[in-house]
Design an enzyme around this catalytic site. Structure first.
Site, PDB file in Angstrom:
ATOM      1  N   ASP A 167      53.704  -2.128 -34.949  1.00 24.88           N
ATOM      2  CA  ASP A 167      54.791  -3.040 -35.298  1.00 24.88           C
ATOM      3  C   ASP A 167      54.365  -3.927 -36.476  1.00 24.88           C
ATOM      4  O   ASP A 167      53.230  -4.424 -36.505  1.00 24.88           O
ATOM      5  CB  ASP A 167      55.080  -3.908 -34.061  1.00 24.88           C
ATOM      6  CG  ASP A 167      56.339  -4.732 -34.199  1.00 24.88           C
ATOM      7  OD1 ASP A 167      57.393  -4.150 -34.481  1.00 24.88           O
ATOM      8  OD2 ASP A 167      56.267  -5.961 -34.001  1.00 24.88           O
TER       9      ASP A 167
ATOM     10  N   GLU B 116      54.962   0.773 -38.878  1.00 24.69           N
ATOM     11  CA  GLU B 116      56.175   0.142 -39.378  1.00 24.69           C
ATOM     12  C   GLU B 116      55.744  -0.782 -40.513  1.00 24.69           C
ATOM     13  O   GLU B 116      55.586  -1.991 -40.334  1.00 24.69           O
ATOM     14  CB  GLU B 116      56.883  -0.672 -38.285  1.00 24.69           C
ATOM     15  CG  GLU B 116      58.220  -1.220 -38.766  1.00 24.69           C
ATOM     16  CD  GLU B 116      58.668  -2.512 -38.108  1.00 24.69           C
ATOM     17  OE1 GLU B 116      59.864  -2.773 -38.070  1.00 24.69           O
ATOM     18  OE2 GLU B 116      57.810  -3.293 -37.625  1.00 24.69           O
TER      19      GLU B 116
HETATM   20  C1  GLC Z   1      59.670  -5.012 -35.493  1.00 23.72           C
HETATM   21  C2  GLC Z   1      60.445  -4.418 -34.341  1.00 23.72           C
HETATM   22  C3  GLC Z   1      61.606  -5.295 -34.020  1.00 23.72           C
HETATM   23  C4  GLC Z   1      61.088  -6.662 -33.633  1.00 23.72           C
HETATM   24  C5  GLC Z   1      60.199  -7.229 -34.739  1.00 23.72           C
HETATM   25  C6  GLC Z   1      59.435  -8.421 -34.276  1.00 23.72           C
HETATM   26  O1  GLC Z   1      60.395  -5.031 -36.660  1.00 23.72           O
HETATM   27  O2  GLC Z   1      60.824  -3.113 -34.667  1.00 23.72           O
HETATM   28  O3  GLC Z   1      62.407  -4.786 -32.993  1.00 23.72           O
HETATM   29  O4  GLC Z   1      62.157  -7.537 -33.390  1.00 23.72           O
HETATM   30  O5  GLC Z   1      59.226  -6.284 -35.135  1.00 23.72           O
HETATM   31  O6  GLC Z   1      58.462  -8.029 -33.355  1.00 23.72           O
END
Ligand code: GLC
Length: 512
Positions: free
Chosen positions: A207, A262
């Site tokens: 993440d 991500e």
């Molecule tokens: C990432 C996740 C998202 C979350 C954010 C904060 O972007 O995919 O769902 O709200 O991180 O953790």
């Protein structure tokens, strides 16, 4: 008292090793599961690990190679699992550690790997660290800079009344950012990675992988015309060092484990840096430039050619069209048009790279309808429409689900028995990837095509064509037989030098 995992012996768990094949993640297909909305095994309206186990037969039938689960760890659920209060437990709504072990071993029996979501940028403010390890977080005596929270857009600094100091939260105030300059934070996370990897988990989706480290001097982000450029609050070069250390840790496992990031970076060359030299950082990174491109041939092909140019040799993009944040591609890209959604599936699954489908993509599921009184998300606008439950049967297959399931017109049961369905199309496309090695590994080369169409070659044996326009068009220079098409009746047809495509139509052509 110090809490954490670094000093704790990690449990061997099930002792299961994920299925081998060192480069499965290059050729394979990933499948994202939002556990609360995928399948419910105990009838409480909340999807759970037992539900995923129950649906492994379906996933094997579909032909995917690995599942990525959104966070399953305990959380007060301000941000539905992304506010972690214990990194080595399981949220009681979802199951137990024993259920994780069962899932990992049952999935392995079917040749499916399990990837978990690792949330290293921030914890929940209810994580014991927030009280016990002040040094794990980013603090200032006064609001030190202009950094803004991604949720809400206000200051990213909140006052902790007990301490009389401000802490950083790039997301909700209940999600304090960790201080990755602190070696103890790094040690804790190494322990957390090992804890899960030792249980047979095949890797992690990381993440917010681009934001772990913040500027040491907490400098202001530069102001631009439309906001701030996040060059100090996130996107620091030192983050790459951490990702490299995790890659070394994962590579030391047998079979080696996989990191999918991500890295929310839409500048393609900057994004490609997350692959390091090609094999020393992330194995895969979601291609957010494609995600955010308009769904027209010109925009999409220019992202793909920039991606091809930027990636180190042998590295490959991770292609996605939907996820739990951005919405479902059938709605977002295709305005609900199922024929166009098939085109989206066709390109995600045939570009050079690793596709990651979001549960429901395989039936061209559209965003659900969530009335204001049912909204559960912390953000505005809410992301709930893309998190509604999987429609398994014509009546849904859920009892009083946590988010509404209003429309079951497209559902797995009906589509599974229908040779004309989008589900059958997706399954056949995944199967075709396996029998045509060019679709897995062949080089990508763009071919001449009319403006609203897009044609590319994979290796020497396969050509993929897609018409995203509203008019029929002809693609020249295509010779061979149609192995698979969004209009199934065309399969087996031969193209001799020219292939005509209807609007929202695409095909995989086998040369020769
Ligand atoms: C990432 C996740 C998202 C979350 C954010 C904060 O972007 O995919 O769902 O709200 O991180 O953790």
């Amino acid at each position: 008292m110090e809490t954490g995992t670094a000093g704790v012996e990690s449990s061997p768990g099930s002792g299961v090793r994920p299925p081998g094949g060192a480069s499965w993640w290059r050729e394979g297909v990933l499948y994202q599961i939002y556990p609360r909305s995928f399948a419910d095994s105990d009838g409480d309206g909340i999807g759970d690990l037992g539900g995923i186990v129950d649906r492994l037969e379906y996933l094997e039938w579909l032909g995917i190679d690995a599942v990525w689960l959104n966070p399953i760890t305990p959380s007060p659920n301000v941000d539905w699992g992304y506010d972690v209060s214990d990194y080595t437990g399981v949220h009681p709504d979802l199951g137990t550690l024993a259920d994780v072990d069962r899932l990992v071993s049952e999935a392995a029996r079917r040749g499916i790997r399990v990837l978990l979501d690792l949330v290293p940028n921030h914890t929940s403010d209810r994580h014991p660290w927030f009280r016990e390890r002040e040094d794990f977080y980013v603090w200032a005596d006064e609001v030190p800079n202009n950094w803004r929270s991604i949720f809400g857009g206000g200051s990213a600094w909140a006052l902790d009344a007990d301490r009389g100091r401000y802490y950083l939260h790039n997301f909700a105030p209940e999600q304090p950012d960790l201080d990755w300059w602190n070696p103890d934070v790094r040690r804790e996370f190494e322990g957390i990675l090992r804890f899960w990897l030792d249980r047979g988990v095949a890797g992690f989706r990381i993440d917010v992988a681009h934001a772990l480290i913040k500027d040491r001097e907490l400098r202001d982000d530069p102001v631009t015309g439309d906001g701030l450029r996040n060059v100090y609050s996130m996107n620091r070069p030192e983050t790459h060092e951490i990702l490299r250390s995790w890659r070394a840790l994962c590579d030391a496992y047998e079979p080696s484990r996989v990191l999918v990031g991500e890295a929310f970076v839409t500048d393609v060359p900057d994004w490609a840096r997350f692959y390091g030299s090609g094999d020393d950082e992330l194995n895969l990174a979601f291609n957010f430039a494609l995600v955010h491109a308009p769904f027209d041939a010109d925009s999409l092909r220019s992202v793909v050619s920039a991606t091809e140019a930027a990636l180190p040799d042998d590295a490959r993009s991770c292609w996605v069209g939907s996820n739990h944040d951005i919405g479902r591609m059938t709605t977002r890209w295709c305005g609900g048009d199922e024929a166009l959604a098939r085109c989206a599936l066709l390109l995600l699954l045939t570009l050079r790279g690793t596709p990651c489908l979001y549960f429901g993509d395989e039936i061209a599921l559209a965003d659900g309808h969530v009335p204001p009184e049912r909204v559960r998300d912390v953000t505005e606008p809410s992301r709930d429409p893309c998190r509604t439950p999987m429609p398994w049967t014509p009546s849904g297959g859920w009892t009083d689900p946590w988010l509404p399931l209003a429309d079951t017109t497209r559902n797995i049961e009906d589509e599974r028995s229908d040779p004309e369905s989008t589900l059958t199309f997706t399954r056949d496309l995944i199967a075709l990837r396996r029998v045509l090695p060019d679709l897995q590994a062949g080089a990508y080369r763009e071919l001449e095509a009319p403006r609203d169409a897009w044609a590319w070659e994979r290796g020497s044996g396969v050509v993929v064509v897609v018409n995203l326009g509203r008019e029929p068009c002809d693609i020249d220079g295509v010779d061979g037989s149609i192995a698979l098409a969004t209009s199934r009746t065309r399969e087996g047809d031969r193209a001799s030098g020219r292939l005509r495509l209807a609007p929202a139509e695409g095909a995989v052509v086998r040369r020769g």
